[in-house]
Design an enzyme around this catalytic site. Structure first.
Site, PDB file in Angstrom:
ATOM      1  N   ASN A 111      10.489  39.193  19.471  1.00  0.00           N
ATOM      2  CA  ASN A 111      10.282  40.568  19.117  1.00  0.00           C
ATOM      3  C   ASN A 111      11.632  41.193  19.572  1.00  0.00           C
ATOM      4  O   ASN A 111      12.312  40.670  20.514  1.00  0.00           O
ATOM      5  CB  ASN A 111       9.289  41.230  19.951  1.00  0.00           C
ATOM      6  CG  ASN A 111       9.168  42.664  19.527  1.00  0.00           C
ATOM      7  OD1 ASN A 111       9.317  42.905  18.181  1.00  0.00           O
ATOM      8  ND2 ASN A 111       8.710  43.299  20.433  1.00  0.00           N
ATOM      9  N   HIS A 113      13.142  45.054  20.730  1.00  0.00           N
ATOM     10  CA  HIS A 113      12.641  46.626  20.933  1.00  0.00           C
ATOM     11  C   HIS A 113      13.756  47.432  21.422  1.00  0.00           C
ATOM     12  O   HIS A 113      14.924  47.090  21.735  1.00  0.00           O
ATOM     13  CB  HIS A 113      11.732  46.361  22.511  1.00  0.00           C
ATOM     14  CG  HIS A 113      11.160  47.457  23.022  1.00  0.00           C
ATOM     15  ND1 HIS A 113       9.838  48.050  22.267  1.00  0.00           N
ATOM     16  CD2 HIS A 113      11.409  48.398  23.903  1.00  0.00           C
ATOM     17  CE1 HIS A 113       9.708  49.064  22.784  1.00  0.00           C
ATOM     18  NE2 HIS A 113      10.282  49.385  23.792  1.00  0.00           N
ATOM     19  N   SER A 140      16.595  45.157  23.213  1.00  0.00           N
ATOM     20  CA  SER A 140      16.392  43.798  23.792  1.00  0.00           C
ATOM     21  C   SER A 140      15.573  43.071  22.941  1.00  0.00           C
ATOM     22  O   SER A 140      14.801  43.587  22.091  1.00  0.00           O
ATOM     23  CB  SER A 140      15.386  44.143  25.014  1.00  0.00           C
ATOM     24  OG  SER A 140      15.701  45.351  25.923  1.00  0.00           O
ATOM     25  N   ASP A 149       5.598  44.401  25.118  1.00  0.00           N
ATOM     26  CA  ASP A 149       6.999  44.632  25.623  1.00  0.00           C
ATOM     27  C   ASP A 149       7.285  43.866  26.883  1.00  0.00           C
ATOM     28  O   ASP A 149       8.361  44.474  27.552  1.00  0.00           O
ATOM     29  CB  ASP A 149       7.345  46.063  25.315  1.00  0.00           C
ATOM     30  CG  ASP A 149       6.957  46.416  23.968  1.00  0.00           C
ATOM     31  OD1 ASP A 149       7.179  45.811  23.095  1.00  0.00           O
ATOM     32  OD2 ASP A 149       6.773  47.724  23.728  1.00  0.00           O
TER      33      ASP A 149
HETATM   34  C1  GRF Z   1      13.595  48.850  15.206  1.00  0.00           C
HETATM   35  O1  GRF Z   1      13.790  49.714  15.918  1.00  0.00           O
HETATM   36  C2  GRF Z   1      12.907  47.632  16.118  1.00  0.00           C
HETATM   37  O2  GRF Z   1      13.693  47.518  17.518  1.00  0.00           O
HETATM   38  C3  GRF Z   1      11.606  48.210  16.248  1.00  0.00           C
HETATM   39  O3  GRF Z   1      11.029  48.257  15.178  1.00  0.00           O
HETATM   40  C4  GRF Z   1      12.458  48.902  14.332  1.00  0.00           C
HETATM   41  C5  GRF Z   1      12.343  47.999  13.184  1.00  0.00           C
HETATM   42  O4  GRF Z   1      13.450  48.781  12.274  1.00  0.00           O
HETATM   43  N1  GRF Z   1      10.652  46.947  16.886  1.00  0.00           N
HETATM   44  P1  GRF Z   1      13.732  47.949  10.767  1.00  0.00           P
HETATM   45  O5  GRF Z   1      12.570  48.004  10.037  1.00  0.00           O
HETATM   46  O6  GRF Z   1      13.961  46.473  11.079  1.00  0.00           O
HETATM   47  O7  GRF Z   1      15.018  48.722  10.463  1.00  0.00           O
END
Ligand code: GRF
Length: 217
Positions: A111, A113, A140, A149
């Site tokens: 994932n 974050h 991260s 998370d």
């Molecule tokens: C990102 O900010 C990521 O960190 C979070 O969701 C958002 C996804 O953005 N988990 P995108 O759809 O890849 O533009």
């Protein structure tokens, strides 16, 4: 390096800019991975159009059509496993996953974050970092465990918070870093360099620090 490319399934709910960064990172003929499918729980996710433009199979599985989280996650696992992935990548997938799902993909579920974990788990990370007056913020990549998370960190990128930053300007700079570090981590995994050990994440068989590999400006 493994002789077969690593099959990756990407899960998303929205814009998919991280998917795009991954697509762009595997254009080379000798890329160690191939994105075999994109799965969205929302039919209107722009990431689906990115998948189509790149010729990647996509699946929409609408969680509102299922009777509870377990039923949705069971169907999701069945669809994902139909693509025989070596790695499942969460890229803005706005669903909390059941313990059964997380255990099923243990060690092959990553994932990203938008904060320097363990700070600011959950939502509204940029606003919270600004309100706290933090000098640094970032993003991260981590292995997913049952703690939301909270899984072992792989890589973090630090972004300085500037005096006149707004939520939007800070989010934009963090996003830019996400597009660097997520492909990096996914390529490490695909090259067989990154894995989840008993005590945490390992890179080239060496334990990564608790904060993961740190990238500073
Ligand atoms: C990102 O900010 C990521 O960190 C979070 O969701 C958002 C996804 O953005 N988990 P995108 O759809 O890849 O533009």
């Amino acid at each position: 390096m493994p002789s077969e490319p690593c099959n990756v399934v990407v899960l998303l709910s929205g814009s998919g800019s991280n998917l795009q960064a991954l697509i762009d990172s595997c254009r080379a003929a000798d890329a160690p991975l191939r994105i075999v499918a994109v799965v969205s729980n929302r039919a209107d996710a722009y990431g689906l159009q990115r998948a189509e433009a790149a010729g990647i199979a996509s699946v929409v599985l609408d969680h509102t059509q299922f009777d509870g989280r377990e039923a949705f996650d069971a169907a999701l696992m069945a669809r994902i496993d139909g693509f025989a992935p070596d790695l499942v990548v969460l890229a803005g997938f706005m669903r909390i996953l059941s313990g059964e799902f997380v255990r099923h993909y243990q060690g092959r579920l990553l994932n990203i974050h938008p904060s320097l974990l363990p700070r600011y788990k959950g939502l509204h990370t940029h606003r919270r970092a600004l309100e706290a007056g933090d000098a640094e913020h970032g993003c991260s990549v981590h292995f997913v465990t049952e703690e939301l998370d909270g899984g072992p960190l792989v890589v973090q990128a630090v972004v300085p918070v500037l005096p006149d930053d707004t939520v939007q300007s800070l989010a934009q700079r963090v996003h830019h870093q996400e597009h660097q570090v997520y492909p990096l981590a996914v390529h490490w995994f695909a090259q067989g360099r990154l894995r989840l050990g008993e005590q945490g994440a390992l890179l080239d068989d060496q334990p990564l620090p608790a904060s993961g590999h740190m990238i500073r400006p």
